[in-house]
Design an enzyme around this catalytic site. Structure first.
Site, mmCIF file in Angstrom:
data_model
loop_
_atom_site.group_PDB
_atom_site.id
_atom_site.type_symbol
_atom_site.label_atom_id
_atom_site.label_comp_id
_atom_site.label_asym_id
_atom_site.label_seq_id
_atom_site.Cartn_x
_atom_site.Cartn_y
_atom_site.Cartn_z
ATOM 1 N N ASP A 53 -8.934 6.872 5.937
ATOM 2 C CA ASP A 53 -8.041 7.054 4.798
ATOM 3 C C ASP A 53 -7.188 5.793 4.757
ATOM 4 O O ASP A 53 -6.633 5.389 5.780
ATOM 5 C CB ASP A 53 -7.167 8.297 5.015
ATOM 6 C CG ASP A 53 -6.312 8.619 3.801
ATOM 7 O OD1 ASP A 53 -5.553 7.730 3.364
ATOM 8 O OD2 ASP A 53 -6.387 9.755 3.303
ATOM 9 N N THR A 85 -7.156 3.738 -2.363
ATOM 10 C CA THR A 85 -6.211 3.081 -3.263
ATOM 11 C C THR A 85 -4.824 2.875 -2.665
ATOM 12 O O THR A 85 -4.093 1.998 -3.100
ATOM 13 C CB THR A 85 -6.067 3.880 -4.572
ATOM 14 O OG1 THR A 85 -5.586 5.193 -4.275
ATOM 15 C CG2 THR A 85 -7.400 3.962 -5.300
ATOM 16 N N ASP A 86 -4.437 3.677 -1.660
ATOM 17 C CA ASP A 86 -3.061 3.599 -1.169
ATOM 18 C C ASP A 86 -2.703 2.215 -0.659
ATOM 19 O O ASP A 86 -1.591 1.732 -0.896
ATOM 20 C CB ASP A 86 -2.823 4.633 -0.065
ATOM 21 C CG ASP A 86 -2.732 6.048 -0.601
ATOM 22 O OD1 ASP A 86 -2.412 6.204 -1.801
ATOM 23 O OD2 ASP A 86 -2.978 6.997 0.160
ATOM 24 N N THR A 155 -0.672 -4.549 -7.549
ATOM 25 C CA THR A 155 0.221 -3.592 -6.900
ATOM 26 C C THR A 155 -0.115 -2.208 -7.423
ATOM 27 O O THR A 155 -0.442 -2.042 -8.609
ATOM 28 C CB THR A 155 1.703 -3.940 -7.160
ATOM 29 O OG1 THR A 155 2.545 -3.150 -6.330
ATOM 30 C CG2 THR A 155 2.089 -3.739 -8.610
#
Length: 328
Positions: A53, A85-86, A155
């Site tokens: 993750d 995506t984090d 970002t």
């Protein structure tokens, strides 16, 4: 065109479990099915031995990506990195610094909704990334929801819709020559970087506690064009003490679109006089990973400000646009 897909983990290949979504889907099969109408493509597939993750990603994982891409460079024309995506923007920036001069396109992408689930954006993002790497002039980049962003300029701006990434200061996602740091390029390793967000009422005592014992570097997220509570008694003394002890203090803005100018306001000048370094118009992700990159090279501490203000991979606007008069 021969494209290698490197799957690191993340939402794009997650499946439901009793604990919630976890990596584990057959992403290779999904991609093969998705691209079966592209006879012009030959594809390879590689994956992390232990899928992650992306909230668990570390600088060592950035280096795993870099090492995998380097190991397969001569076998493929282009590369697509499938990433959660984090922290996708962090990894894309990290790869941009380490792979400057790589000579082949590398595009990072992922998904807000996994393959196979209703409303998944994975197919569109993968197809878009493949189209992007067909351009040999592309360097390191992020493709998401129809937009191609330079790897050091992305970002994450939303976790609620398909348009997950933006670029506060757009720049070409072009191949760039490798910078000459004057030392052999060393791999990423972890560094103790304290991230401190200025808030109204923050005391110097709290700032000191947040940076004690002294970390390897401090990222101070101030306001606007680079101001902080410098009028708070003792606040700038903390910066002075950190600086004199060899810990750089780098000032960013909490505003998504900004360019740090520590000479514009007295409240910023006080930070500059105490030894703080402005981060110009770097995103948080680009500044954090750049600090990790530079610290990993064991450069002389006195050289760090120069390299922070040297554009390595498109993270800085060299010809800065005029700044409108800011209202504090």
């Amino acid at each position: 065109m021969n494209v290698l897909f490197l799957y690191t983990g993340g939402t794009i290949g997650m499946v439901g479990t009793p604990r919630g979504l976890e990596p584990g889907g057959d992403v290779e099969a999904e991609i093969a099915s998705l691209l079966r109408d592209r006879p012009d493509l030959t594809t390879g597939f590689a994956r992390f031995e232990h899928l992650i993750d992306s909230s668990d990603a570390t600088p060592e994982d950035w280096q795993r990506i870099v090492d995998r891409l380097r190991a397969h460079r001569d076998e493929h024309d282009a590369f697509v990195v499938l990433h959660g995506t984090d922290t996708l923007a962090h990894s894309a920036a990290a790869a941009s610094y380490a792979l400057a001069g790589f000579g082949k396109p590398v595009v990072f992408t992922g998904a807000q909704v996994p393959f196979g689930m209703p409303g998944s954006d994975a197919p569109d993002n993968v197809r878009g990334a493949v189209e992007a790497v067909a351009d040999a002039a592309i360097g390191r980049a992020v493709f998401f929801d129809g937009e191609l962003i330079a790897g050091t300029r992305a970002t994450k701006s939303s976790a609620l819709d398909r348009h997950g990434f933006t670029s506060p200061h757009p720049a070409p996602a072009a191949e760039r020559p490798a910078p000459d740091l004057g030392v052999p390029l060393a791999p990423y390793r972890r560094h103790d970087i304290a991230v401190v967000t200025a808030v109204p009422g923050m005391t110097a005592e709290r700032f000191r506690h947040l940076t004690s014992p002294a970390p390897d570097a401090v990222l101070l997220r101030g306001y606007g064009l680079g101001v902080g509570p410098s009028g708070e008694p003792g606040f700038t003394r903390v910066i002075e003490d950190l600086n004199s002890g060899g810990t750089p203090v780098v000032v960013l803005s909490q505003s998504q679109r900004s360019r740090i100018d520590l000479e514009r306001y007295a409240a910023g000048r006080a930070l500059l006089d105490a030894g703080a370094i402005g981060a110009a118009d770097m995103t948080f992700e680009a500044a954090y990973t750049k600090l990790c990159f530079l610290l990993s090279q064991d450069l002389p501490a006195a050289d760090l400000p120069t390299w922070l203000h040297t554009d390595l991979a498109g993270e800085l606007t060299l010809q800065a646009e005029p700044v409108a008069t800011a209202l504090g």
